[in-house]
Motif scaffolding. Structure first.
Motif, mmCIF file in Angstrom:
data_model
loop_
_atom_site.group_PDB
_atom_site.id
_atom_site.type_symbol
_atom_site.label_atom_id
_atom_site.label_comp_id
_atom_site.label_asym_id
_atom_site.label_seq_id
_atom_site.Cartn_x
_atom_site.Cartn_y
_atom_site.Cartn_z
ATOM 1 N N THR A 42 58.416 92.832 6.057
ATOM 2 C CA THR A 42 58.172 91.704 6.968
ATOM 3 C C THR A 42 56.786 91.796 7.606
ATOM 4 O O THR A 42 56.096 90.786 7.777
ATOM 5 C CB THR A 42 59.242 91.654 8.089
ATOM 6 O OG1 THR A 42 59.316 92.928 8.735
ATOM 7 C CG2 THR A 42 60.607 91.288 7.538
ATOM 8 N N LYS A 116 71.566 86.260 -3.842
ATOM 9 C CA LYS A 116 71.002 85.086 -4.522
ATOM 10 C C LYS A 116 71.494 83.798 -3.845
ATOM 11 O O LYS A 116 70.728 82.843 -3.633
ATOM 12 C CB LYS A 116 71.401 85.111 -6.002
ATOM 13 C CG LYS A 116 70.736 84.039 -6.833
ATOM 14 C CD LYS A 116 71.140 84.172 -8.294
ATOM 15 C CE LYS A 116 70.555 83.033 -9.122
ATOM 16 N NZ LYS A 116 71.029 83.083 -10.530
ATOM 17 N N ARG A 119 69.761 83.241 -0.490
ATOM 18 C CA ARG A 119 68.399 82.733 -0.633
ATOM 19 C C ARG A 119 68.397 81.245 -0.996
ATOM 20 O O ARG A 119 67.528 80.487 -0.523
ATOM 21 C CB ARG A 119 67.666 83.558 -1.692
ATOM 22 C CG ARG A 119 67.381 84.973 -1.207
ATOM 23 C CD ARG A 119 66.826 85.865 -2.300
ATOM 24 N NE ARG A 119 66.463 87.184 -1.756
ATOM 25 C CZ ARG A 119 65.926 88.159 -2.474
ATOM 26 N NH1 ARG A 119 65.701 87.978 -3.770
ATOM 27 N NH2 ARG A 119 65.618 89.306 -1.914
ATOM 28 N N ASP A 123 66.532 78.612 1.477
ATOM 29 C CA ASP A 123 65.414 77.893 0.854
ATOM 30 C C ASP A 123 65.654 76.387 0.806
ATOM 31 O O ASP A 123 64.737 75.616 0.548
ATOM 32 C CB ASP A 123 65.202 78.386 -0.588
ATOM 33 C CG ASP A 123 64.568 79.764 -0.641
ATOM 34 O OD1 ASP A 123 64.131 80.259 0.413
ATOM 35 O OD2 ASP A 123 64.520 80.349 -1.742
ATOM 36 N N ASP A 148 64.158 87.997 4.522
ATOM 37 C CA ASP A 148 65.328 88.664 3.943
ATOM 38 C C ASP A 148 65.597 89.959 4.699
ATOM 39 O O ASP A 148 64.758 90.862 4.716
ATOM 40 C CB ASP A 148 65.068 88.953 2.467
ATOM 41 C CG ASP A 148 66.338 89.254 1.697
ATOM 42 O OD1 ASP A 148 67.219 89.942 2.269
ATOM 43 O OD2 ASP A 148 66.475 88.809 0.556
ATOM 44 N N PRO A 239 70.133 86.905 7.167
ATOM 45 C CA PRO A 239 68.675 86.724 7.141
ATOM 46 C C PRO A 239 68.064 86.905 8.518
ATOM 47 O O PRO A 239 68.757 86.834 9.531
ATOM 48 C CB PRO A 239 68.508 85.283 6.642
ATOM 49 C CG PRO A 239 69.789 84.597 6.976
ATOM 50 C CD PRO A 239 70.863 85.651 6.960
ATOM 51 N N GLN A 268 57.527 83.825 3.522
ATOM 52 C CA GLN A 268 58.963 83.967 3.260
ATOM 53 C C GLN A 268 59.203 84.448 1.833
ATOM 54 O O GLN A 268 59.996 85.367 1.594
ATOM 55 C CB GLN A 268 59.644 82.611 3.468
ATOM 56 C CG GLN A 268 61.120 82.561 3.079
ATOM 57 C CD GLN A 268 61.787 81.253 3.501
ATOM 58 O OE1 GLN A 268 61.489 80.726 4.563
ATOM 59 N NE2 GLN A 268 62.677 80.731 2.681
ATOM 60 N N LEU A 269 58.486 83.853 0.880
ATOM 61 C CA LEU A 269 58.669 84.216 -0.535
ATOM 62 C C LEU A 269 58.015 85.557 -0.861
ATOM 63 O O LEU A 269 58.539 86.340 -1.650
ATOM 64 C CB LEU A 269 58.126 83.106 -1.430
ATOM 65 C CG LEU A 269 58.815 81.747 -1.244
ATOM 66 C CD1 LEU A 269 58.157 80.673 -2.106
ATOM 67 C CD2 LEU A 269 60.309 81.834 -1.567
ATOM 68 N N GLN A 271 57.602 88.086 1.276
ATOM 69 C CA GLN A 271 58.429 89.140 1.876
ATOM 70 C C GLN A 271 59.619 89.465 0.982
ATOM 71 O O GLN A 271 60.025 90.618 0.849
ATOM 72 C CB GLN A 271 58.899 88.705 3.264
ATOM 73 C CG GLN A 271 59.652 89.790 4.028
ATOM 74 C CD GLN A 271 61.159 89.738 3.836
ATOM 75 O OE1 GLN A 271 61.706 88.727 3.379
ATOM 76 N NE2 GLN A 271 61.845 90.819 4.189
ATOM 77 N N ARG A 272 60.170 88.437 0.362
ATOM 78 C CA ARG A 272 61.333 88.606 -0.526
ATOM 79 C C ARG A 272 60.984 89.509 -1.709
ATOM 80 O O ARG A 272 61.750 90.400 -2.070
ATOM 81 C CB ARG A 272 61.759 87.226 -1.022
ATOM 82 C CG ARG A 272 62.942 87.213 -1.943
ATOM 83 C CD ARG A 272 63.357 85.791 -2.206
ATOM 84 N NE ARG A 272 63.672 85.119 -0.963
ATOM 85 C CZ ARG A 272 63.953 83.830 -0.871
ATOM 86 N NH1 ARG A 272 63.926 83.069 -1.940
ATOM 87 N NH2 ARG A 272 64.242 83.296 0.301
ATOM 88 N N TRP A 275 60.635 92.959 -0.453
ATOM 89 C CA TRP A 275 61.938 93.516 -0.120
ATOM 90 C C TRP A 275 62.662 93.984 -1.390
ATOM 91 O O TRP A 275 63.226 95.084 -1.424
ATOM 92 C CB TRP A 275 62.794 92.497 0.634
ATOM 93 C CG TRP A 275 64.161 93.037 0.933
ATOM 94 C CD1 TRP A 275 65.326 92.751 0.287
ATOM 95 C CD2 TRP A 275 64.492 94.031 1.908
ATOM 96 N NE1 TRP A 275 66.367 93.488 0.819
ATOM 97 C CE2 TRP A 275 65.876 94.278 1.807
ATOM 98 C CE3 TRP A 275 63.748 94.719 2.867
ATOM 99 C CZ2 TRP A 275 66.525 95.196 2.632
ATOM 100 C CZ3 TRP A 275 64.397 95.635 3.675
ATOM 101 C CH2 TRP A 275 65.778 95.858 3.558
ATOM 102 N N ASP A 276 62.635 93.166 -2.433
ATOM 103 C CA ASP A 276 63.306 93.524 -3.687
ATOM 104 C C ASP A 276 62.733 94.818 -4.262
ATOM 105 O O ASP A 276 63.464 95.660 -4.781
ATOM 106 C CB ASP A 276 63.169 92.386 -4.713
ATOM 107 C CG ASP A 276 64.059 91.195 -4.373
ATOM 108 O OD1 ASP A 276 64.961 91.346 -3.521
ATOM 109 O OD2 ASP A 276 63.857 90.117 -4.964
#
Length: 327
Positions: A42, A116, A119, A123, A148, A239, A268-269, A271-272, A275-276
């Motif tokens: 983040t 999934k 998200r 979104d 996330d 979230p 946002q995208l 960070q995802r 995170w993954d």
């Protein structure tokens, strides 16, 4: 003539200094904060958002990041954001719930089928509606984007594959009656306890396990205190949120507001993806340390928590149905 040229040069230099001074005065520095440490997904995503903002405005708007709780805990930082002392904040939903009750729907056990699904919800239209509700609320916060926060699963000293395996096991939960009731419904004995106490409590058998995501299990060293089984229940997928102070927001031009929202969505995208990668990296590290990851059929756990969703989610019944309908 020479005197005339010198006067013109002096005038030009003066105007240049005035221009520089005006530019310096016109520069806006946005103070951003997070409880997470430097390098956390983040934090990195918001820092990168700041770099894009600076580039897009030719340095007119800059962002200064304060990670690692240096400006206080989430409650204190939300209060600072409300009065404009902090301009951008990444926070959990807990402190936002009292002002915008609808966000509490995300705290329900198994409200999302899997990460999934979560998200797809944040979104889409539902995610935007809740951001708009935050912006329109009396909280003096502008909802910019979702982050996330990971998927919470069980980690225990004995393997758990079905609700019956949790019988008699004391499992640490976050300090919220909803979460304690969730664990009790899943078959265990939910124990409310501060995060900092978990390691010692595991070590001394005060508790038999806890629940969180793989990065937290690894960085807190809870696996070294005996929690060697990670059962992928995904019972809570909550979230987090990126907000801006309404005080600071109202000082921006409509064009700058649109730019901030656009870059927040990109954050946002980003960070995802970060995170993954963190989850994959920490999962590999945990497996190397001997932690066993157990994949299960979640249906028995989902069914066992129906009463919890009915008790705490009655006021969000329509919203929960809309969430369930998202493909």
């Amino acid at each position: 003539m020479k005197l005339h040229r010198n006067c013109l040069a002096a005038l030009a230099a003066s105007l240049s200094l005035v221009g520089l001074s005006s530019a310096a005065l016109a520069q806006t520095v946005l103070k951003a904060a997070d409880v997470h440490p430097q390098g956390y997904p983040t934090v990195v995503a918001v820092e990168d958002m700041g770099k894009k903002l600076e580039a897009a405005t030719n340095g007119r708007i800059k962002l200064q990041m304060f990670p690692g709780s240096v400006l206080g805990g989430e409650k204190e930082m939300i209060e600072q954001t409300q009065v404009g002392a902090i301009q951008i904040l990444r926070t959990s939903l807990g402190p936002v719930g009292p002002v915008v009750p609808e966000v509490n729907v995300f705290n329900m056990p198994f409200v999302f089928r899997d990460p999934k699904h979560m998200r797809a919800v944040i979104d889409g239209p539902i995610g935007q509606e809740l951001l708009d509700k935050i912006s329109a609320s009396p909280a003096k916060l502008i909802g910019l984007a979702w982050m996330d926060g990971g998927s919470r699963s069980l980690y225990t000293k004995k393997p758990v594959r079905k609700p019956e395996d949790l019988k008699g096991q004391k499992i640490r939960m976050m300090g919220n009656p909803l979460f304690v009731d969730t664990m009790n419904a899943m078959g265990g004995n939910g124990i409310s306890m501060g995060y900092g106490e978990v390691f010692t409590a595991l070590q001394t058998n005060v508790i038999d396990g806890a629940e969180n995501n793989p990065p937290s299990l690894y960085t807190a060293n809870h696996f070294k205190a005996g929690a060697k089984y990670y059962t992928q229940t995904n019972h809570l997928i909550i979230p987090e949120i990126l907000v801006m102070s309404k005080v600071a927001w109202d000082k921006l031009s409509p064009a700058d507001q649109a730019l901030v929202k656009k870059l927040a969505r990109e954050a946002q995208l980003e960070q995802r993806a970060l995170w993954d990668k963190a989850v994959a990296d920490y999962t590999a590290k945990l497996k190397a340390e001997g932690v066993e990851f157990i994949e299960i059929d979640n249906k028995p756990f989902y069914e066992s928590t129906a009463a919890v969703r009915a008790k705490y989610g009655a006021q969000y019944a329509d919203l929960m149905k809309r969430i369930a309908d998202v493909k």
